[in-house]
Design a protein around this motif. Structure first.
Motif, PDB file in Angstrom:
ATOM      1  N   ILE A  14       0.841  -1.202   0.000  1.00  0.00           N
ATOM      2  CA  ILE A  14       0.000   0.000   0.000  1.00  0.00           C
ATOM      3  C   ILE A  14       0.883   1.261   0.000  1.00  0.00           C
ATOM      4  CG2 ILE A  14      -1.641   1.317   1.422  1.00  0.00           C
ATOM      5  CD1 ILE A  14      -2.768  -1.536   2.221  1.00  0.00           C
ATOM      6  N   ALA A  15       1.932   1.243   0.811  1.00  0.00           N
ATOM      7  CA  ALA A  15       2.841   2.402   0.868  1.00  0.00           C
ATOM      8  C   ALA A  15       3.515   2.619  -0.485  1.00  0.00           C
ATOM      9  CB  ALA A  15       3.881   2.176   1.956  1.00  0.00           C
ATOM     10  N   GLU A  16       3.878   1.506  -1.136  1.00  0.00           N
ATOM     11  CA  GLU A  16       4.554   1.610  -2.439  1.00  0.00           C
ATOM     12  C   GLU A  16       3.604   2.206  -3.496  1.00  0.00           C
ATOM     13  OE1 GLU A  16       6.781  -2.002  -3.630  1.00  0.00           O
ATOM     14  OE2 GLU A  16       5.908  -1.639  -5.611  1.00  0.00           O
ATOM     15  N   ILE A  17       2.355   1.741  -3.486  1.00  0.00           N
ATOM     16  CA  ILE A  17       1.387   2.263  -4.467  1.00  0.00           C
ATOM     17  C   ILE A  17       1.130   3.746  -4.183  1.00  0.00           C
ATOM     18  CG2 ILE A  17      -0.999   2.121  -5.311  1.00  0.00           C
ATOM     19  CD1 ILE A  17      -0.833  -0.937  -4.812  1.00  0.00           C
ATOM     20  N   LYS A  18       0.962   4.079  -2.924  1.00  0.00           N
ATOM     21  CA  LYS A  18       0.695   5.480  -2.565  1.00  0.00           C
ATOM     22  C   LYS A  18       1.862   6.376  -3.000  1.00  0.00           C
ATOM     23  CE  LYS A  18      -0.803   8.512   1.020  1.00  0.00           C
ATOM     24  NZ  LYS A  18      -0.964   8.813   2.413  1.00  0.00           N
ATOM     25  N   ALA A  19       3.074   5.906  -2.727  1.00  0.00           N
ATOM     26  CA  ALA A  19       4.263   6.709  -3.060  1.00  0.00           C
ATOM     27  C   ALA A  19       4.418   6.887  -4.575  1.00  0.00           C
ATOM     28  CB  ALA A  19       5.504   6.045  -2.478  1.00  0.00           C
ATOM     29  N   SER A  20       3.853   5.961  -5.357  1.00  0.00           N
ATOM     30  CA  SER A  20       4.000   6.054  -6.823  1.00  0.00           C
ATOM     31  C   SER A  20       3.167   7.192  -7.412  1.00  0.00           C
ATOM     32  CB  SER A  20       3.574   4.734  -7.479  1.00  0.00           C
ATOM     33  OG  SER A  20       2.150   4.641  -7.509  1.00  0.00           O
ATOM     34  N   GLN A  21       2.227   7.701  -6.617  1.00  0.00           N
ATOM     35  CA  GLN A  21       1.324   8.786  -7.056  1.00  0.00           C
ATOM     36  C   GLN A  21       0.651   8.447  -8.386  1.00  0.00           C
ATOM     37  OE1 GLN A  21       3.815  12.316  -6.887  1.00  0.00           O
ATOM     38  NE2 GLN A  21       3.067  12.678  -4.820  1.00  0.00           N
ATOM     39  N   SER A  22       0.135   7.244  -8.475  1.00  0.00           N
ATOM     40  CA  SER A  22      -0.534   6.835  -9.712  1.00  0.00           C
ATOM     41  C   SER A  22      -1.870   7.563  -9.845  1.00  0.00           C
ATOM     42  CB  SER A  22      -0.753   5.320  -9.709  1.00  0.00           C
ATOM     43  OG  SER A  22      -1.566   4.935  -8.630  1.00  0.00           O
TER      44      SER A  22
END
Ligand code: UDP
Length: 241
Positions: free
Chosen positions: A148-156
């Motif tokens: 979840i943190a990785e997806i959030k950080a990607s700013q998709s």
């Protein structure tokens, strides 16, 4: 907002592919999270037994008529949707749009290696496409916070999630508020098709509403799941009485 038709108590958007793409654009500019589901007969039958899935579909921002069975049911019940909006086709339209408009896309799901292959295909097919993250769909509960943190950080702007039905819808409903992506869509076997591991039915079969048959012949292990299709037809016939 689009108008909905109801098939076995599940709201389905009565929109064309073009309108679906436009709705997603609005979602992206609205800067809040939105959940998109692609409903076929199997999913609607699953929702008859699975209250959590039913409630997610009722609250989703957009549920498109993914399957020929849903299009037939909407017509039979007297509230026709204008056309089939297959999840695979919608995802391709969105990728094309993303390449043109510079939207950031994240691919989450499918077996290890598949989403990466799908990414390579997507970048070749839609020049300029910016895929900001890729992650396979086999993970433990302990890994979820990191994902979840990785997806959030990607700013998709658009998150495509391929964990199968109903896992992808439930995972998104639970975690969407933490993902901070304006658009999240469950895409089932889309990455498998893009990677070339699974073939889509030829166009004539899609147009003849026979995609389910092609799928059954290609993946006979789906036989039990697909028993839901005749049950769906019977339920719809009965619903009109
Ligand atoms: N999948 C996954 N994690 C899981 C279960 C399934 O990533 O825990 C993937 C699977 O590898 C496949 C997709 O989810 O790529 C489901 O594809 P299917 O065609 O079965 O989709 P459905 O018919 O459920 O929409």
């Amino acid at each position: 907002m689009q108008s909905n038709v109801t098939v076995l108590d599940i709201p389905i958007a009565a929109i064309t592919m073009k309108q679906a793409v436009a709705a997603v654009e609005d979602f992206i500019t609205a800067k809040k999270t939105h959940l998109i589901a692609t409903a076929n007969a199997e999913m609607i039958m699953m929702a008859q037994q699975d209250g959590e899935l039913a409630s997610i579909l009722k609250q989703a921002d957009l549920v498109v008529p993914d399957g020929a069975g849903v299009v037939w049911a909407s017509r039979y019940l007297g509230h026709p949707v204008p056309e089939r909006v297959a999840g695979y086709d919608l995802s391709q339209q969105l990728l094309q749009q993303a390449a043109q408009k510079g939207y950031r896309v994240y691919f989450f799901g499918a077996a290890p290696g598949i989403a990466v292959q799908a990414q390579a295909v997507a970048v070749a097919r839609y020049p300029g496409l910016h895929i900001v993250g890729v992650r396979d769909g086999y993970f433990s509960v302990q890994e979820e916070d990191e994902i979840i943190a990785e997806i959030k950080a990607s700013q998709s702007d658009i998150l495509l999630v391929a964990l199968g039905v109903p896992k992808q819808e439930k995972w998104l409903a639970k975690n969407l508020h933490r993902l901070a992506t304006p658009v999240a869509m469950g895409v089932g076997g889309t990455f498998d098709v893009m990677a070339g591991v699974v073939e889509r039915a030829p166009l004539w079969m899609q147009q003849a509403s026979l995609e389910w048959l092609y799928r059954l012949l290609q993946q006979p292990q789906r036989f039990l799941r697909m028993l839901a299709l005749p049950q769906f037809v019977l339920r719809v016939l009965y619903a009109k009485k």
